[in-house]
Scaffold this motif. Structure first.
Motif, PDB file in Angstrom:
ATOM      1  N   VAL A 135      19.203  18.260   8.914  1.00  0.00           N
ATOM      2  CA  VAL A 135      19.038  16.958   8.260  1.00  0.00           C
ATOM      3  C   VAL A 135      17.558  16.680   7.987  1.00  0.00           C
ATOM      4  CG1 VAL A 135      19.378  14.468   8.514  1.00  0.00           C
ATOM      5  CG2 VAL A 135      21.161  16.059   9.272  1.00  0.00           C
ATOM      6  N   LEU A 136      16.678  17.027   8.927  1.00  0.00           N
ATOM      7  CA  LEU A 136      15.249  16.816   8.724  1.00  0.00           C
ATOM      8  C   LEU A 136      14.739  17.637   7.540  1.00  0.00           C
ATOM      9  CD1 LEU A 136      12.502  15.677   9.501  1.00  0.00           C
ATOM     10  CD2 LEU A 136      12.295  17.490  11.220  1.00  0.00           C
ATOM     11  N   MET A 137      15.149  18.888   7.444  1.00  0.00           N
ATOM     12  CA  MET A 137      14.712  19.722   6.330  1.00  0.00           C
ATOM     13  C   MET A 137      15.158  19.132   4.988  1.00  0.00           C
ATOM     14  SD  MET A 137      13.003  22.339   5.356  1.00  0.00           S
ATOM     15  CE  MET A 137      12.806  23.434   6.772  1.00  0.00           C
ATOM     16  N   LEU A 138      16.396  18.657   4.924  1.00  0.00           N
ATOM     17  CA  LEU A 138      16.885  18.027   3.692  1.00  0.00           C
ATOM     18  C   LEU A 138      16.082  16.770   3.364  1.00  0.00           C
ATOM     19  CD1 LEU A 138      20.749  18.398   4.224  1.00  0.00           C
ATOM     20  CD2 LEU A 138      19.296  19.711   2.653  1.00  0.00           C
ATOM     21  N   GLY A 139      15.769  15.986   4.381  1.00  0.00           N
ATOM     22  CA  GLY A 139      14.979  14.779   4.154  1.00  0.00           C
ATOM     23  C   GLY A 139      13.582  15.099   3.649  1.00  0.00           C
TER      24      GLY A 139
ATOM     25  N   ASP B 169       2.277  16.862   6.550  1.00  0.00           N
ATOM     26  CA  ASP B 169       3.394  17.582   5.930  1.00  0.00           C
ATOM     27  C   ASP B 169       3.712  18.876   6.681  1.00  0.00           C
ATOM     28  OD1 ASP B 169       3.515  15.598   4.019  1.00  0.00           O
ATOM     29  OD2 ASP B 169       2.312  16.698   2.556  1.00  0.00           O
ATOM     30  N   ALA B 170       2.665  19.615   7.073  1.00  0.00           N
ATOM     31  CA  ALA B 170       2.880  20.865   7.804  1.00  0.00           C
ATOM     32  C   ALA B 170       3.546  20.603   9.148  1.00  0.00           C
ATOM     33  CB  ALA B 170       1.541  21.580   8.002  1.00  0.00           C
ATOM     34  N   GLY B 171       3.145  19.521   9.816  1.00  0.00           N
ATOM     35  CA  GLY B 171       3.753  19.196  11.107  1.00  0.00           C
ATOM     36  C   GLY B 171       5.237  18.894  10.983  1.00  0.00           C
ATOM     37  N   ALA B 172       5.625  18.151   9.957  1.00  0.00           N
ATOM     38  CA  ALA B 172       7.037  17.823   9.762  1.00  0.00           C
ATOM     39  C   ALA B 172       7.860  19.079   9.504  1.00  0.00           C
ATOM     40  CB  ALA B 172       7.185  16.839   8.601  1.00  0.00           C
TER      41      ALA B 172
ATOM     42  N   THR C  62       0.854  -1.192   0.000  1.00  0.00           N
ATOM     43  CA  THR C  62       0.000   0.000   0.000  1.00  0.00           C
ATOM     44  C   THR C  62       0.887   1.237   0.000  1.00  0.00           C
ATOM     45  OG1 THR C  62      -1.629  -1.237   1.304  1.00  0.00           O
ATOM     46  CG2 THR C  62      -1.943   1.142   1.121  1.00  0.00           C
ATOM     47  N   ARG C  63       0.955   1.916  -1.128  1.00  0.00           N
ATOM     48  CA  ARG C  63       1.912   3.014  -1.311  1.00  0.00           C
ATOM     49  C   ARG C  63       1.707   4.133  -0.296  1.00  0.00           C
ATOM     50  NH1 ARG C  63       2.014   6.849  -6.626  1.00  0.00           N
ATOM     51  NH2 ARG C  63       3.577   8.323  -5.888  1.00  0.00           N
ATOM     52  N   SER C  64       0.452   4.511  -0.037  1.00  0.00           N
ATOM     53  CA  SER C  64       0.197   5.607   0.897  1.00  0.00           C
ATOM     54  C   SER C  64       0.685   5.258   2.305  1.00  0.00           C
ATOM     55  CB  SER C  64      -1.299   5.924   0.938  1.00  0.00           C
ATOM     56  OG  SER C  64      -2.056   4.790   1.358  1.00  0.00           O
ATOM     57  N   VAL C  65       0.554   3.999   2.685  1.00  0.00           N
ATOM     58  CA  VAL C  65       1.030   3.566   4.001  1.00  0.00           C
ATOM     59  C   VAL C  65       2.553   3.644   4.063  1.00  0.00           C
ATOM     60  CG1 VAL C  65       1.170   1.607   5.590  1.00  0.00           C
ATOM     61  CG2 VAL C  65      -0.988   2.119   4.425  1.00  0.00           C
ATOM     62  N   ARG C  66       3.228   3.196   2.995  1.00  0.00           N
ATOM     63  CA  ARG C  66       4.697   3.279   2.958  1.00  0.00           C
ATOM     64  C   ARG C  66       5.163   4.719   3.123  1.00  0.00           C
ATOM     65  NH1 ARG C  66       4.581   0.312  -1.830  1.00  0.00           N
ATOM     66  NH2 ARG C  66       5.542   2.075  -2.916  1.00  0.00           N
ATOM     67  N   GLN C  67       4.537   5.643   2.406  1.00  0.00           N
ATOM     68  CA  GLN C  67       4.948   7.043   2.477  1.00  0.00           C
ATOM     69  C   GLN C  67       4.745   7.619   3.866  1.00  0.00           C
ATOM     70  OE1 GLN C  67       2.589   8.828  -0.644  1.00  0.00           O
ATOM     71  NE2 GLN C  67       4.125   8.428  -2.222  1.00  0.00           N
ATOM     72  N   LEU C  68       3.633   7.271   4.494  1.00  0.00           N
ATOM     73  CA  LEU C  68       3.364   7.776   5.845  1.00  0.00           C
ATOM     74  C   LEU C  68       4.390   7.243   6.848  1.00  0.00           C
ATOM     75  CD1 LEU C  68      -0.526   7.503   5.929  1.00  0.00           C
ATOM     76  CD2 LEU C  68       0.814   9.614   6.058  1.00  0.00           C
ATOM     77  N   LEU C  69       4.761   5.980   6.729  1.00  0.00           N
ATOM     78  CA  LEU C  69       5.721   5.403   7.672  1.00  0.00           C
ATOM     79  C   LEU C  69       7.119   5.993   7.484  1.00  0.00           C
ATOM     80  CD1 LEU C  69       4.577   1.664   7.774  1.00  0.00           C
ATOM     81  CD2 LEU C  69       4.240   3.433   9.509  1.00  0.00           C
ATOM     82  N   ILE C  70       7.491   6.335   6.250  1.00  0.00           N
ATOM     83  CA  ILE C  70       8.778   7.000   6.014  1.00  0.00           C
ATOM     84  C   ILE C  70       8.793   8.358   6.712  1.00  0.00           C
ATOM     85  CG2 ILE C  70      10.207   8.112   4.247  1.00  0.00           C
ATOM     86  CD1 ILE C  70       9.385   5.820   2.355  1.00  0.00           C
ATOM     87  N   ASN C  71       7.679   9.070   6.644  1.00  0.00           N
ATOM     88  CA  ASN C  71       7.582  10.368   7.317  1.00  0.00           C
ATOM     89  C   ASN C  71       7.694  10.201   8.828  1.00  0.00           C
ATOM     90  OD1 ASN C  71       6.777  13.345   6.598  1.00  0.00           O
ATOM     91  ND2 ASN C  71       5.606  12.834   8.420  1.00  0.00           N
ATOM     92  N   VAL C  72       7.062   9.161   9.363  1.00  0.00           N
ATOM     93  CA  VAL C  72       7.144   8.879  10.798  1.00  0.00           C
ATOM     94  C   VAL C  72       8.596   8.647  11.218  1.00  0.00           C
ATOM     95  CG1 VAL C  72       6.577   7.147  12.562  1.00  0.00           C
ATOM     96  CG2 VAL C  72       4.802   8.003  11.036  1.00  0.00           C
ATOM     97  N   ILE C  73       9.334   7.893  10.410  1.00  0.00           N
ATOM     98  CA  ILE C  73      10.736   7.605  10.721  1.00  0.00           C
ATOM     99  C   ILE C  73      11.548   8.907  10.781  1.00  0.00           C
ATOM    100  CG2 ILE C  73      12.856   6.559   9.817  1.00  0.00           C
ATOM    101  CD1 ILE C  73      11.065   4.278   8.735  1.00  0.00           C
ATOM    102  N   MET C  74      11.396   9.754   9.781  1.00  0.00           N
ATOM    103  CA  MET C  74      12.187  10.991   9.727  1.00  0.00           C
ATOM    104  C   MET C  74      11.873  11.910  10.900  1.00  0.00           C
ATOM    105  SD  MET C  74      12.599  12.172   5.767  1.00  0.00           S
ATOM    106  CE  MET C  74      10.866  12.608   5.602  1.00  0.00           C
TER     107      MET C  74
END
Length: 408
Positions: A393-397, A299-302, A228-240
């Motif tokens: 590093v977070l901003m670059l990610g 996205d705004a929270g990150a 599930t692509r949307s789930v993968r993207q959300l979990l990558i954001n959680v990691i960062m």
């Protein structure tokens, strides 16, 4: 749902509609008291460690040990949880948490505490949390009869946690100054009893149990999330976000004592500022967090996390640091809670325990890794510079992730 039940629900404001359900009301009250105690214990344990040893490395180690088990065993725990009675399991885990806090209170009062003991208790707490956190999250859906009210129940639960995060640390600072760390740990043991009592009283809707071995159930959940692509993207954001932004928590005792020349009360203010921002984020989600807009909130929270870290880097005065921490707390919570809402709302009910467990593993596991790394870096370059590096590093990610999404 009957017409009378629908009419009763319509009487509740949309922002708090999940509280119309009696089972959720009982859980909500017990969870509020329990979470307040948990924050008191967390602040007291960090202050006790730094007060006894003055070691930034130990602070990072405590953060790592209290959170890392969720990364290492959390996903497997989710598969195991989906095969058993979640309420009964949570009651057992809550009993052990009460005993853990009571032992910590007694040992501190008797002056039996040193660095290795604190590290051991942090590890035990981490192991318990690896089961307790996904169990609590997975049970929330059973306390609301209408699945449409699950997102509201989740955001109210997050609001409760962050309200405790706002109140608990200043309370811990005052209590440490008045009665010492042992009193904080004893208070936490009593607070955990509140959730235990609530769990014994509620009778939620039983969710279907997964069939097959734990390994098969685990693979099924992993396949869903990977495919599930949307789930993968959300979990990558959680990691960062949690690897780079949530690491601030491990460094707060250093900021309080070494940077701002303060005591446990100043530490409580720092924690409280981040908690205030987090609480405001949950209010924003309760009012405006409709499902179609949740990805924008994530996205705004990150982005706010990166801004808050930069603010802590340059803050020379305590008021500026408090403001930066409020922004940081707002950003972390906005990103994490909106992600949780999207994952739980989209997951099939029979997979929800596993999806929650993976989310929590990423959420707290990478916070553990970030806290450990932050402690090691701060021992060499200091806490403010460490936070600044994390922000860059977070901003670059985030820029890299945005570019990949645009090309997809």
């Amino acid at each position: 749902m009957s017409d009378s039940s629908s009419s009763h629900l319509r009487q509740w404001p949309t922002a708090i509609r999940a509280l119309a359900y009696r089972n959720f009301q009982i859980y909500f009250a017990g969870q509020g008291i329990s979470t307040l105690g948990k924050w008191v214990q967390q602040v007291a344990l960090a202050w006790l460690a730094y007060h006894l040893t003055g070691s930034a490395v130990l602070l990072g180690l405590i953060t790592f040990l209290s959170l890392a088990p969720q990364l290492l065993i959390g996903p497997v725990a989710g598969a195991w949880i989906d095969r058993h009675d979640k309420r009964r399991l949570l009651i057992i885990v809550q009993m052990v948490l009460v005993m853990q806090s009571a032992v910590l209170a007694a040992a501190t009062w008797l002056h039996w505490v040193d660095g290795p003991f604190i590290a051991g208790m942090a590890l035990l707490l981490g192991l318990l949390n690896a089961l307790e956190t996904p169990l609590r999250q997975a049970l929330i859906g059973s306390f609301v009869d209408d699945p449409a009210d699950l997102p509201n129940a989740l955001v109210l639960n997050a609001m409760l946690i962050n309200a405790a995060r706002f109140v608990g640390p200043p309370l811990a600072g005052a209590l440490i100054a008045l009665a010492g760390e042992a009193a904080c740990f004893a208070l936490t043991a009593v607070a955990f009893l509140a959730l235990l009592g609530g769990l014994l009283k509620v009778r939620g809707t039983a969710s279907p149990k997964a069939s097959g071995s734990t390994a098969q159930v685990f693979r099924e959940g992993l396949a869903y999330m990977w495919q599930t692509r949307s789930v993968r993207q959300l979990l990558i954001n959680v990691i960062m976000v949690n690897l780079l932004a949530s690491c601030y928590a491990a460094l707060l005792p250093i900021l309080a004592k070494a940077v701002f020349d303060g005591d446990a009360q100043v530490l409580g203010w720092l924690w409280g500022a981040a908690g205030a921002g987090a609480f405001l984020a949950t209010l924003a989600l309760a009012v405006g967090g409709a499902l179609p807009r949740l990805r924008q909130f994530t996205d705004a929270g990150a982005l706010l996390c990166a801004i808050g870290l930069a603010g802590l880097w340059f803050a020379q005065a305590l008021p500026l640091a408090l403001l930066a921490l409020a922004v940081l707390g707002f950003g972390i919570t906005l990103s994490n809670v909106s992600t949780n809402m999207q994952l739980q709302s989209g997951a099939p009910s029979h997979l929800r325990g596993r999806v929650i467990a993976f989310y929590i593993a990423m959420r707290f596991g990478f916070e553990a890794l970030g806290g450990m790394a932050a402690g090691l870096i701060a021992a060499r370059w200091g806490a403010p510079a460490t936070l600044g590096i994390a922000g860059v590093v977070l901003m670059l990610g985030l820029l890299g992730q945005y570019g990949l999404r645009r090309r997809a």
